[in-house]
Design a protein around this motif. Structure first.
Motif, PDB file in Angstrom:
ATOM      1  N   THR A 196       0.825  -1.213   0.000  1.00 47.84           N
ATOM      2  CA  THR A 196       0.000   0.000   0.000  1.00 47.84           C
ATOM      3  C   THR A 196       0.860   1.264   0.000  1.00 47.84           C
ATOM      4  N   GLU A 197       2.024   1.189   0.617  1.00 46.33           N
ATOM      5  CA  GLU A 197       2.937   2.326   0.614  1.00 46.33           C
ATOM      6  C   GLU A 197       3.482   2.570  -0.801  1.00 46.33           C
ATOM      7  N   ARG A 198       3.832   1.461  -1.471  1.00 47.63           N
ATOM      8  CA  ARG A 198       4.316   1.567  -2.863  1.00 47.63           C
ATOM      9  C   ARG A 198       3.259   2.161  -3.781  1.00 47.63           C
ATOM     10  N   LEU A 199       1.985   1.792  -3.537  1.00 47.60           N
ATOM     11  CA  LEU A 199       0.912   2.330  -4.375  1.00 47.60           C
ATOM     12  C   LEU A 199       0.777   3.834  -4.169  1.00 47.60           C
ATOM     13  N   GLY A 200       1.245   4.319  -3.022  1.00 49.07           N
ATOM     14  CA  GLY A 200       1.257   5.778  -2.827  1.00 49.07           C
ATOM     15  C   GLY A 200       0.543   6.274  -1.592  1.00 49.07           C
ATOM     16  N   PHE A 201       0.014   5.345  -0.773  1.00 51.26           N
ATOM     17  CA  PHE A 201      -0.686   5.804   0.431  1.00 51.26           C
ATOM     18  C   PHE A 201       0.306   6.469   1.383  1.00 51.26           C
ATOM     19  N   ASN A 202      -0.064   7.645   1.869  1.00 48.96           N
ATOM     20  CA  ASN A 202       0.817   8.429   2.743  1.00 48.96           C
ATOM     21  C   ASN A 202       0.497   8.108   4.203  1.00 48.96           C
ATOM     22  N   TYR A 203       1.381   7.313   4.821  1.00 50.67           N
ATOM     23  CA  TYR A 203       1.127   6.886   6.201  1.00 50.67           C
ATOM     24  C   TYR A 203       1.429   7.981   7.231  1.00 50.67           C
ATOM     25  N   ARG A 204       1.922   9.102   6.768  1.00 54.23           N
ATOM     26  CA  ARG A 204       2.049  10.226   7.701  1.00 54.23           C
ATOM     27  C   ARG A 204       0.717  10.965   7.838  1.00 54.23           C
ATOM     28  N   ARG A 205      -0.217  10.647   6.935  1.00 50.26           N
ATOM     29  CA  ARG A 205      -1.539  11.261   7.000  1.00 50.26           C
ATOM     30  C   ARG A 205      -2.621  10.191   7.014  1.00 50.26           C
ATOM     31  N   GLY A 206      -2.307   9.045   7.589  1.00 52.24           N
ATOM     32  CA  GLY A 206      -3.302   7.989   7.644  1.00 52.24           C
ATOM     33  C   GLY A 206      -2.723   6.748   8.285  1.00 52.24           C
ATOM     34  N   ARG A 207      -3.568   5.767   8.542  1.00 51.13           N
ATOM     35  CA  ARG A 207      -3.088   4.516   9.128  1.00 51.13           C
ATOM     36  C   ARG A 207      -4.034   3.382   8.749  1.00 51.13           C
ATOM     37  N   LEU A 262     -13.808  -5.720  11.944  1.00 49.98           N
ATOM     38  CA  LEU A 262     -14.558  -6.878  11.465  1.00 49.98           C
ATOM     39  C   LEU A 262     -14.779  -6.785   9.945  1.00 49.98           C
ATOM     40  N   HIS A 263     -15.231  -5.627   9.491  1.00 52.23           N
ATOM     41  CA  HIS A 263     -15.415  -5.386   8.057  1.00 52.23           C
ATOM     42  C   HIS A 263     -14.483  -4.256   7.638  1.00 52.23           C
ATOM     43  N   PRO A 264     -13.706  -4.455   6.581  1.00 52.98           N
ATOM     44  CA  PRO A 264     -12.779  -3.397   6.147  1.00 52.98           C
ATOM     45  C   PRO A 264     -13.534  -2.139   5.700  1.00 52.98           C
ATOM     46  N   PHE A 265     -12.989  -0.977   6.020  1.00 51.41           N
ATOM     47  CA  PHE A 265     -13.570   0.278   5.538  1.00 51.41           C
ATOM     48  C   PHE A 265     -12.488   1.344   5.502  1.00 51.41           C
ATOM     49  N   CYS A 266     -12.843   2.497   4.930  1.00 51.37           N
ATOM     50  CA  CYS A 266     -11.941   3.649   4.889  1.00 51.37           C
ATOM     51  C   CYS A 266     -12.740   4.857   5.339  1.00 51.37           C
ATOM     52  N   GLU A 267     -12.196   5.590   6.277  1.00 52.59           N
ATOM     53  CA  GLU A 267     -12.935   6.703   6.890  1.00 52.59           C
ATOM     54  C   GLU A 267     -11.992   7.894   7.035  1.00 52.59           C
ATOM     55  N   GLY A 268     -12.561   9.086   7.009  1.00 55.35           N
ATOM     56  CA  GLY A 268     -11.734  10.269   7.233  1.00 55.35           C
ATOM     57  C   GLY A 268     -11.587  11.094   5.981  1.00 55.35           C
ATOM     58  N   MET A 280      -7.893   3.584   7.513  1.00 54.06           N
ATOM     59  CA  MET A 280      -8.343   2.406   6.768  1.00 54.06           C
ATOM     60  C   MET A 280      -8.344   1.229   7.728  1.00 54.06           C
ATOM     61  N   THR A 281      -9.140   0.205   7.402  1.00 51.67           N
ATOM     62  CA  THR A 281      -9.061  -1.023   8.192  1.00 51.67           C
ATOM     63  C   THR A 281      -9.006  -2.229   7.268  1.00 51.67           C
ATOM     64  N   THR A 282      -8.516  -3.316   7.832  1.00 47.12           N
ATOM     65  CA  THR A 282      -8.498  -4.590   7.125  1.00 47.12           C
ATOM     66  C   THR A 282      -8.801  -5.679   8.144  1.00 47.12           C
ATOM     67  N   ARG A 283      -8.757  -6.934   7.698  1.00 48.28           N
ATOM     68  CA  ARG A 283      -8.922  -8.071   8.613  1.00 48.28           C
ATOM     69  C   ARG A 283      -7.988  -9.157   8.139  1.00 48.28           C
ATOM     70  N   PHE A 284      -7.605 -10.057   9.043  1.00 48.44           N
ATOM     71  CA  PHE A 284      -6.629 -11.084   8.676  1.00 48.44           C
ATOM     72  C   PHE A 284      -7.184 -12.488   8.859  1.00 48.44           C
ATOM     73  N   ASP A 285      -6.807 -13.365   7.939  1.00 48.66           N
ATOM     74  CA  ASP A 285      -7.139 -14.786   8.044  1.00 48.66           C
ATOM     75  C   ASP A 285      -5.888 -15.531   7.591  1.00 48.66           C
ATOM     76  N   GLU A 320      -9.318  -0.552  -0.080  1.00 48.12           N
ATOM     77  CA  GLU A 320      -9.465   0.600   0.826  1.00 48.12           C
ATOM     78  C   GLU A 320      -8.375   1.643   0.548  1.00 48.12           C
ATOM     79  N   THR A 321      -7.206   1.185   0.126  1.00 45.39           N
ATOM     80  CA  THR A 321      -6.143   2.132  -0.235  1.00 45.39           C
ATOM     81  C   THR A 321      -6.580   3.010  -1.409  1.00 45.39           C
ATOM     82  N   GLY A 322      -7.304   2.422  -2.356  1.00 48.78           N
ATOM     83  CA  GLY A 322      -7.824   3.212  -3.477  1.00 48.78           C
ATOM     84  C   GLY A 322      -8.743   4.327  -2.992  1.00 48.78           C
TER      85      GLY A 322
END
Ligand code: ZN
Length: 497
Positions: free
Chosen positions: A214-225, A230-236, A243-248, A262-264
């Motif tokens: 996600t960092e390579r795609l361009g998401f700026n982690y200094r302005r997000g996390r 339970l369900h992935p979403f993007c807010e803000g 952003m959120t994700t879930r793991f299996d 969500e990165t998009g």
């Protein structure tokens, strides 16, 4: 006159800041909230909703809008956009009587619980009365806003400004004609992706990998996390995107692709003009456009050969033992798995649009009083068989699967399919505009694509409605032909060889 404009912007910023606080509390509720703290959070959210409503429906905004609308010549083109779009928001905020808003909120809360219970027991009849009431309220809402003769168009326009049921019908009819034969041909293919080859992928390493992607795609982690929910979403918005994700452990691709999706969304929000935050020029252009951004990164970019040419060695480095017996071709086929399912959210990108066509057809018939709510399960199952070739054995797998209608969110589903069509049309435009773009991906460089999206989509804010934006950027009216071409070019070589 510029004084009135400045005053208007100051009021809009106040509404915006209140909205960001509420958004943060909502994010926290899904990511961090201790189990017994829900009531207190409910009170906090209710108070903020009240403050937000008061600020957004402030009579002072109406007065300033009136002044500015009377003197358009004194405004720049950008300021005119702000006035036009603020009027749209303000009318929606003020033309609904307070008792109507309260009634809808009460119904949504009750309907959500009724839906959750009905889904658990697969008992549609228990939920149907709530759906009837929501439908009646949706029609009343359209009447308050001056759309009494076209309530479903009003519901669609709420999510995608300027879009109508008639336009969607034309787009979806053409899409269906091209999509159904492709889906049937892939279903008949002896080539099947294997996803049972992914077992025991440690969560920590998955987290590292998706962070790198996600960092390579361009998401700026200094302005997000990114966190877990339970369900992935993007807010803000703007300077703080959550952003959120879930793991299996046995399904690493689910986490990876939902994070890219969500990165998009997050890249779009991070690309909106920060200085114009609070005004419509600092806001996204609607659901369909938003979804086009998530889908483009998730599908066109991240399911491509070039993307995997770069990331496969890194993926294997993180999970050498787990991937030892998986060939590159098996991995790529799993990334592009196509298999029909009854459940929309589990669907691959080829079948996905058929799930939306089904819901659109039913919503249209409900609004036209062509279908009674009580008959919805039968109609759902018949369409499911026709479009997907599968009939649900219970309403839990059919008409009760989605949460949307329990909140009265009609006209929302089409945005997902619009997003897919727009993503594909943007994709072929950018490929033509930036030669060699996919070669960049093979080198792990996504900056030219992001730059193009920034200029053409993100930085436009709400300047144009959905269809005008697509026409401006691609030079062509929105058409499903690019989505069909993309799906054909991606999936035929894999499954129909
Ligand atoms: Zn999305």
């Amino acid at each position: 006159m510029s004084d009135s404009y400045e005053l208007l912007v100051a009021k809009l910023k106040r509404v915006h800041v209140l909205g960001t606080v509420a958004g943060l509390l909502g994010w926290d509720e899904q990511v961090n909230l201790p189990p017994d703290s829900a009531d207190q959070r409910g009170e906090q959210m209710a108070l903020l909703a009240e403050l937000n409503h008061d600020a957004a429906s402030d009579a002072g905004i109406g007065k300033l809008l009136g002044e500015l609308e009377n003197a358009p010549a004194s405004l720049t083109v950008e300021q005119q956009v702000v006035v036009r779009e603020t009027r749209r928001d303000y009318d929606r905020m003020t033309k609904l009587p307070a008792e109507f808003v309260a009634e809808k909120a009460r119904l949504s809360s009750a309907a959500y619980h009724a839906w959750a219970e009905a889904k658990a027991t697969s008992d549609f009849a228990a939920y149907a009365p709530f759906l009837c009431k929501h439908l009646a309220l949706a029609k009343r809402e359209a009447t308050y806003l001056g759309w009494a003769d076209r309530p479903y168009d009003y519901a669609i326009d709420k999510h995608d400004p300027g879009m109508t049921a008639a336009r969607l019908t034309a787009l979806f009819t053409e899409l269906k004609a091209g999509l159904v034969p492709l889906v049937r041909a892939i279903a008949a293919s002896p080539i099947k992706a294997r996803t049972d080859i992914f077992r025991g992928f440690p969560v920590e390493a998955q987290r590292d990998f998706l962070r790198e992607v996600t960092e390579r795609l361009g998401f700026n982690y200094r302005r997000g996390r990114i966190d877990v929910s339970l369900h992935p979403f993007c807010e803000g918005s703007g300077a703080d995107i959550r952003m959120t994700t879930r793991f299996d452990a046995d399904n690493p691709l689910d986490s990876l692709f939902s994070s890219i999706h969500e990165t998009g969304h997050g890249l779009y929000e991070q690309g909106l003009p920060l200085a114009l935050q609070g005004t419509p020029l600092g806001q996204n252009a609607g659901m369909g456009i938003h979804e086009s951004q998530s889908r483009l990164w998730e599908n066109q970019v991240s399911r491509s050969r070039e993307f995997w040419a770069f990331f496969e060695p890194r993926f294997r480095e993180k999970f050498p033992a787990q991937l030892a017996a998986v060939s590159p071709e098996e991995l790529y086929l799993a990334v592009n798995e196509v298999a029909p399912t009854l459940i929309r959210v589990d669907s691959d990108e080829v079948h996905y649009n058929l799930h939306i066509l089904l819901r659109f057809e039913l919503e249209q018939r409900l609004f036209a009083d062509d279908l009674a709510v009580a008959d919805l399960p039968v109609a759902w199952n018949a369409l499911s068989q026709e479009l997907l070739g599968l009939t649900p054995t219970s309403d839990r797998q059919g008409v009760l699967q989605d949460v949307h209608w329990s909140g009265g969110a009609f006209g929302y589903f089409p945005s997902y399919c619009l997003g897919n069509m727009i993503a594909a049309q943007l994709w072929f435009t950018v490929l033509k505009t930036l030669p060699g773009l996919e070669d960049d991906f093979a080198k792990g460089d996504f900056s030219r694509l992001l730059g193009w999206l920034r200029t053409n989509i993100h930085e436009q804010g709400r300047r144009y409605d959905t269809l005008a934006l697509v026409l401006n950027v691609t030079g062509e009216e929105l058409t499903p032909k690019y989505l069909l071409r993309y799906l054909q070019e991606r999936y035929a070589p894999l499954y129909l060889k």
